[in-house]
Design a protein around this motif. Structure first.
Motif, PDB file in Angstrom:
ATOM      1  N   HIS A 163     -24.343 -37.576  -5.503  1.00 33.38           N
ATOM      2  CA  HIS A 163     -23.169 -36.712  -5.323  1.00 33.38           C
ATOM      3  C   HIS A 163     -23.291 -35.432  -6.142  1.00 33.38           C
ATOM      4  O   HIS A 163     -24.149 -35.300  -7.021  1.00 33.38           O
ATOM      5  N   THR A 165     -21.367 -32.499  -8.685  1.00 29.96           N
ATOM      6  CA  THR A 165     -20.724 -32.685  -9.983  1.00 29.96           C
ATOM      7  C   THR A 165     -19.963 -31.434 -10.392  1.00 29.96           C
ATOM      8  O   THR A 165     -20.320 -30.320  -9.995  1.00 29.96           O
ATOM      9  N   SER A 176     -24.691 -40.448 -16.719  1.00 25.91           N
ATOM     10  CA  SER A 176     -23.692 -40.862 -15.744  1.00 25.91           C
ATOM     11  C   SER A 176     -23.472 -42.367 -15.815  1.00 25.91           C
ATOM     12  O   SER A 176     -24.133 -43.082 -16.566  1.00 25.91           O
ATOM     13  N   CYS A 179     -24.640 -43.303 -11.065  1.00 22.71           N
ATOM     14  CA  CYS A 179     -24.866 -42.500  -9.872  1.00 22.71           C
ATOM     15  C   CYS A 179     -25.838 -41.356 -10.158  1.00 22.71           C
ATOM     16  O   CYS A 179     -26.128 -41.036 -11.309  1.00 22.71           O
ATOM     17  N   ARG A 181     -26.465 -37.473  -9.967  1.00 18.88           N
ATOM     18  CA  ARG A 181     -25.719 -36.216  -9.882  1.00 18.88           C
ATOM     19  C   ARG A 181     -26.644 -35.077  -9.489  1.00 18.88           C
ATOM     20  O   ARG A 181     -27.785 -35.005  -9.917  1.00 18.88           O
ATOM     21  N   ASN A 184     -23.796 -28.815  -7.110  1.00 21.55           N
ATOM     22  CA  ASN A 184     -23.086 -28.789  -5.834  1.00 21.55           C
ATOM     23  C   ASN A 184     -23.879 -28.076  -4.739  1.00 21.55           C
ATOM     24  O   ASN A 184     -23.922 -28.523  -3.593  1.00 21.55           O
TER      25      ASN A 184
END
Length: 205
Positions: A163, A165, A176, A179, A181, A184
């Protein structure tokens, strides 16, 4: 002008032109994304270590094109392009004891996803996470950032994600809750490449 000298000058001109276009275009990779639901501003390149910037690289691997390879010790994610090439991204990974290992697959994808802390996250840090037990809508303050890729095994959600961040300084770190990171801008790029069902390999030390 002799043919030899003319050829040399043309060759130098082509080389100089190639220097401006053939290398990784980092500035374009991190330009503003105004069409996002929550527009993303440009990321100044001096805020991203050169070795963590997205770029296509040589990558010899046995895995098929379309495979995601997460190299946890290296803090890099590779999206296999085939023919000995891959797109490489800098990532943040889980602290010791909070990381997925082995194989998984992309179970689903989401843009500007909602975030709900797991029961373990709430137990470990209730002061920080209990308030979000009912979920936090997607947006700039959401810890999942602009995109999420959900990792599954055997039809079940592993609770691990790739994902974005809202903490870009965490890229390249192991901090983390397990997950993976990404910046974006990088996770937006990866999101467009991956398909549901795609293979994911997580390498550990």
């Amino acid at each position: 002008m002799s043919l030899t000298r003319r050829g040399l000058l043309l060759g130098m001109s082509a080389l100089l032109a190639g220097c401006s276009t053939s290398g990784p275009n980092h500035r374009a990779n991190y330009a503003s994304l105004p069409d996002e639901r929550f527009p993303l501003p440009a990321v100044p390149l001096d805020k991203i270590k050169p070795e963590l910037r997205r770029q296509e690289v040589a990558y010899a691997t046995k895995y098929d094109p379309g495979t995601i390879v997460i190299d946890t010790p290296e803090r890099r994610l590779y999206y296999v392009l085939g023919e000995g090439r891959a797109m490489r991204y800098g990532i943040g990974v889980g602290r010791n004891g909070y990381a997925l290992a082995g194989s998984a697959y992309v179970g689903r994808k989401a843009e500007w996803p909602n975030w709900t802390p797991t029961d373990n996250m709430i137990r470990r840090d209730p002061d920080r996470n209990l308030r979000y037990a009912g979920g936090l809508p997607g947006g700039p303050n959401n810890p999942l950032g602009a995109r999420a890729v959900y990792l599954y095994r055997g039809g079940n959600d592993t609770m691990f994600r790739i994902h974005g961040t809202n903490q870009p300084q965490s890229i390249g770190q192991a901090m983390s809750s397990g997950c993976v990171r990404m910046l974006n801008h990088d996770v937006v790029d990866l999101y467009e490449r991956v398909t549901v069902g795609g293979r994911v390999i997580v390498l550990q030390a």
